[in-house]
Design a protein around this motif. Sequence first.
Motif, PDB file in Angstrom:
ATOM      1  N   ASN A 164      -6.589 -29.743  75.689  1.00 29.50           N
ATOM      2  CA  ASN A 164      -7.135 -30.372  74.475  1.00 29.50           C
ATOM      3  C   ASN A 164      -6.268 -30.110  73.242  1.00 29.50           C
ATOM      4  O   ASN A 164      -6.350 -30.852  72.261  1.00 29.50           O
ATOM      5  CB  ASN A 164      -8.589 -29.951  74.225  1.00 29.50           C
ATOM      6  N   ALA A 165      -5.423 -29.076  73.293  1.00 32.27           N
ATOM      7  CA  ALA A 165      -4.521 -28.793  72.174  1.00 32.27           C
ATOM      8  C   ALA A 165      -3.143 -29.423  72.349  1.00 32.27           C
ATOM      9  O   ALA A 165      -2.337 -29.420  71.412  1.00 32.27           O
ATOM     10  CB  ALA A 165      -4.371 -27.281  71.997  1.00 32.27           C
ATOM     11  N   ALA A 166      -2.879 -29.985  73.524  1.00 31.03           N
ATOM     12  CA  ALA A 166      -1.528 -30.454  73.837  1.00 31.03           C
ATOM     13  C   ALA A 166      -0.981 -31.478  72.834  1.00 31.03           C
ATOM     14  O   ALA A 166       0.174 -31.363  72.412  1.00 31.03           O
ATOM     15  CB  ALA A 166      -1.485 -31.011  75.259  1.00 31.03           C
ATOM     16  N   PRO A 167      -1.759 -32.491  72.422  1.00 29.46           N
ATOM     17  CA  PRO A 167      -1.198 -33.433  71.450  1.00 29.46           C
ATOM     18  C   PRO A 167      -0.836 -32.794  70.112  1.00 29.46           C
ATOM     19  O   PRO A 167       0.121 -33.214  69.456  1.00 29.46           O
ATOM     20  CB  PRO A 167      -2.316 -34.474  71.286  1.00 29.46           C
ATOM     21  N   LEU A 168      -1.576 -31.771  69.692  1.00 31.24           N
ATOM     22  CA  LEU A 168      -1.272 -31.095  68.434  1.00 31.24           C
ATOM     23  C   LEU A 168      -0.019 -30.224  68.555  1.00 31.24           C
ATOM     24  O   LEU A 168       0.762 -30.089  67.605  1.00 31.24           O
ATOM     25  CB  LEU A 168      -2.450 -30.225  68.003  1.00 31.24           C
ATOM     26  N   ASN A 169       0.177 -29.637  69.719  1.00 32.37           N
ATOM     27  CA  ASN A 169       1.293 -28.715  69.939  1.00 32.37           C
ATOM     28  C   ASN A 169       2.594 -29.399  70.319  1.00 32.37           C
ATOM     29  O   ASN A 169       3.664 -28.800  70.224  1.00 32.37           O
ATOM     30  CB  ASN A 169       0.961 -27.745  71.096  1.00 32.37           C
ATOM     31  N   HIS A 170       2.509 -30.640  70.775  1.00 32.69           N
ATOM     32  CA  HIS A 170       3.611 -31.238  71.532  1.00 32.69           C
ATOM     33  C   HIS A 170       4.931 -31.226  70.768  1.00 32.69           C
ATOM     34  O   HIS A 170       5.977 -30.877  71.321  1.00 32.69           O
ATOM     35  CB  HIS A 170       3.247 -32.675  71.934  1.00 32.69           C
ATOM     36  N   GLY A 171       4.896 -31.617  69.499  1.00 32.62           N
ATOM     37  CA  GLY A 171       6.136 -31.641  68.729  1.00 32.62           C
ATOM     38  C   GLY A 171       6.772 -30.275  68.625  1.00 32.62           C
ATOM     39  O   GLY A 171       7.989 -30.111  68.835  1.00 32.62           O
ATOM     40  N   PHE A 172       5.962 -29.268  68.329  1.00 31.95           N
ATOM     41  CA  PHE A 172       6.482 -27.906  68.209  1.00 31.95           C
ATOM     42  C   PHE A 172       7.097 -27.434  69.529  1.00 31.95           C
ATOM     43  O   PHE A 172       8.166 -26.812  69.544  1.00 31.95           O
ATOM     44  CB  PHE A 172       5.371 -26.940  67.792  1.00 31.95           C
ATOM     45  N   LYS A 173       6.438 -27.732  70.645  1.00 34.00           N
ATOM     46  CA  LYS A 173       6.921 -27.278  71.948  1.00 34.00           C
ATOM     47  C   LYS A 173       8.211 -27.990  72.354  1.00 34.00           C
ATOM     48  O   LYS A 173       8.936 -27.508  73.225  1.00 34.00           O
ATOM     49  CB  LYS A 173       5.850 -27.502  73.018  1.00 34.00           C
ATOM     50  N   HIS A 174       8.476 -29.126  71.717  1.00 27.80           N
ATOM     51  CA  HIS A 174       9.681 -29.886  72.067  1.00 27.80           C
ATOM     52  C   HIS A 174      10.696 -29.893  70.930  1.00 27.80           C
ATOM     53  O   HIS A 174      11.452 -30.849  70.753  1.00 27.80           O
ATOM     54  CB  HIS A 174       9.292 -31.300  72.502  1.00 27.80           C
ATOM     55  N   GLY A 175      10.708 -28.820  70.151  1.00 22.30           N
ATOM     56  CA  GLY A 175      11.820 -28.590  69.243  1.00 22.30           C
ATOM     57  C   GLY A 175      11.616 -28.952  67.795  1.00 22.30           C
ATOM     58  O   GLY A 175      12.517 -28.733  66.979  1.00 22.30           O
ATOM     59  N   ARG A 226       5.815 -17.824  62.131  1.00 21.75           N
ATOM     60  CA  ARG A 226       5.343 -17.485  63.481  1.00 21.75           C
ATOM     61  C   ARG A 226       4.089 -18.295  63.807  1.00 21.75           C
ATOM     62  O   ARG A 226       3.069 -18.172  63.129  1.00 21.75           O
ATOM     63  CB  ARG A 226       5.060 -15.989  63.571  1.00 21.75           C
ATOM     64  N   LEU A 227       4.198 -19.081  64.854  1.00 18.60           N
ATOM     65  CA  LEU A 227       3.163 -20.063  65.178  1.00 18.60           C
ATOM     66  C   LEU A 227       2.566 -19.758  66.546  1.00 18.60           C
ATOM     67  O   LEU A 227       3.291 -19.658  67.540  1.00 18.60           O
ATOM     68  CB  LEU A 227       3.792 -21.460  65.185  1.00 18.60           C
ATOM     69  N   SER A 228       1.232 -19.609  66.600  1.00 18.19           N
ATOM     70  CA  SER A 228       0.553 -19.364  67.871  1.00 18.19           C
ATOM     71  C   SER A 228       0.199 -20.695  68.526  1.00 18.19           C
ATOM     72  O   SER A 228      -0.422 -21.557  67.914  1.00 18.19           O
ATOM     73  CB  SER A 228      -0.718 -18.543  67.649  1.00 18.19           C
ATOM     74  N   ILE A 229       0.607 -20.844  69.767  1.00 17.16           N
ATOM     75  CA  ILE A 229       0.406 -22.087  70.523  1.00 17.16           C
ATOM     76  C   ILE A 229      -0.594 -21.831  71.645  1.00 17.16           C
ATOM     77  O   ILE A 229      -0.498 -20.831  72.363  1.00 17.16           O
ATOM     78  CB  ILE A 229       1.736 -22.582  71.120  1.00 17.16           C
ATOM     79  N   ILE A 230      -1.554 -22.730  71.802  1.00 13.13           N
ATOM     80  CA  ILE A 230      -2.535 -22.655  72.887  1.00 13.13           C
ATOM     81  C   ILE A 230      -2.175 -23.690  73.944  1.00 13.13           C
ATOM     82  O   ILE A 230      -2.056 -24.874  73.636  1.00 13.13           O
ATOM     83  CB  ILE A 230      -3.955 -22.932  72.357  1.00 13.13           C
ATOM     84  N   ASP A 231      -2.008 -23.232  75.175  1.00 14.03           N
ATOM     85  CA  ASP A 231      -1.600 -24.148  76.244  1.00 14.03           C
ATOM     86  C   ASP A 231      -2.786 -24.762  76.974  1.00 14.03           C
ATOM     87  O   ASP A 231      -2.767 -24.893  78.196  1.00 14.03           O
ATOM     88  CB  ASP A 231      -0.678 -23.435  77.239  1.00 14.03           C
ATOM     89  N   TYR A 232      -3.843 -25.125  76.250  1.00 15.58           N
ATOM     90  CA  TYR A 232      -4.937 -25.885  76.838  1.00 15.58           C
ATOM     91  C   TYR A 232      -4.650 -27.371  76.648  1.00 15.58           C
ATOM     92  O   TYR A 232      -4.021 -27.765  75.652  1.00 15.58           O
ATOM     93  CB  TYR A 232      -6.265 -25.552  76.148  1.00 15.58           C
ATOM     94  N   PHE A 292       4.733 -30.514  58.978  1.00 21.90           N
ATOM     95  CA  PHE A 292       5.138 -30.283  60.367  1.00 21.90           C
ATOM     96  C   PHE A 292       3.949 -30.407  61.322  1.00 21.90           C
ATOM     97  O   PHE A 292       4.097 -30.902  62.444  1.00 21.90           O
ATOM     98  CB  PHE A 292       5.784 -28.904  60.511  1.00 21.90           C
ATOM     99  N   PHE A 293       2.776 -29.930  60.909  1.00 21.21           N
ATOM    100  CA  PHE A 293       1.603 -30.020  61.781  1.00 21.21           C
ATOM    101  C   PHE A 293       1.258 -31.483  62.070  1.00 21.21           C
ATOM    102  O   PHE A 293       0.941 -31.838  63.211  1.00 21.21           O
ATOM    103  CB  PHE A 293       0.403 -29.319  61.129  1.00 21.21           C
ATOM    104  N   HIS A 294       1.340 -32.318  61.045  1.00 17.10           N
ATOM    105  CA  HIS A 294       1.035 -33.734  61.237  1.00 17.10           C
ATOM    106  C   HIS A 294       2.122 -34.421  62.069  1.00 17.10           C
ATOM    107  O   HIS A 294       1.815 -35.273  62.919  1.00 17.10           O
ATOM    108  CB  HIS A 294       0.856 -34.425  59.883  1.00 17.10           C
TER     109      HIS A 294
END
Length: 269
Positions: free
Chosen positions: A15-26, A7-13, A197-199
Amino acid sequence: MVTEPFRLSIIDYLNAAPLNHGFKHGLGWEHFHLKFHYPSACADRLRSGEVDAGIVSSIEYLRIPDLLIVPGLCIASPKRVRSVVILSKVPPEQIRSLALDTSSRTSVVLGQLILRERYGVSPEITDMGPDLPAMLEAHDAALMIGDSAMRAPRQGLFVLDLAEEWHAWTGLPFVFALWLVRKNAPQLPVPGGVASFFHRSYEIGQAQLPAIIEEARRTIGWTKIELHEYLTENISYTLGEAERESLALFFEKAVRHGFAPEEKPLRFL
């Protein structure tokens, strides 16, 4: 074999977008269950065990037990951040009342440290939502973070960029957030475990920076040039030696001022 999702918490700010992008796109869709929170809620969910990992305000590493840091990644600012600011009707040394954006944890500590140690004031604090006119109606100053701070009008106000203040004070970058993982998080049956996965998510985000900027242009209102500068110069995603030194100094000051219970060494995934 994993019997429960990670379970992964995602922040939609932004400044976090580049870190989250892969997770948000599958990325890793078969392993991860995404939950979307603002930063302080992310920390609360991590503390309660509702999520296994998240991009969390760095101060929470001292406050929440049994966390590990994803090595090499963070949200930092080398010098000037532009999205974490104190906006004030009076000069900083005259601030007597301060409204704090309740979305953040690290920024509210940093702001108070800077006012106390650099400007010699300890203003009366009120927690509020990120509504600048309402915050300034009854207070000398307002601390705002993230996309709300980027959109906030600044005409006629004194502006303290908190990363810029920290850099002028210490000569170091400032680390606002870390990928933090609970020690008892599920193990993924893949080479390199969950850390890889984070990287990978960040690599995907960097490759898709033009798309991230285009989406932000529509919601924040800055130009593409300003947004590119923000994501490549104002924000840094590398947790290196200088960032670790800065974290240690910030933690020492935060504990001394009573914002966290005790210092502890950085422990990595």
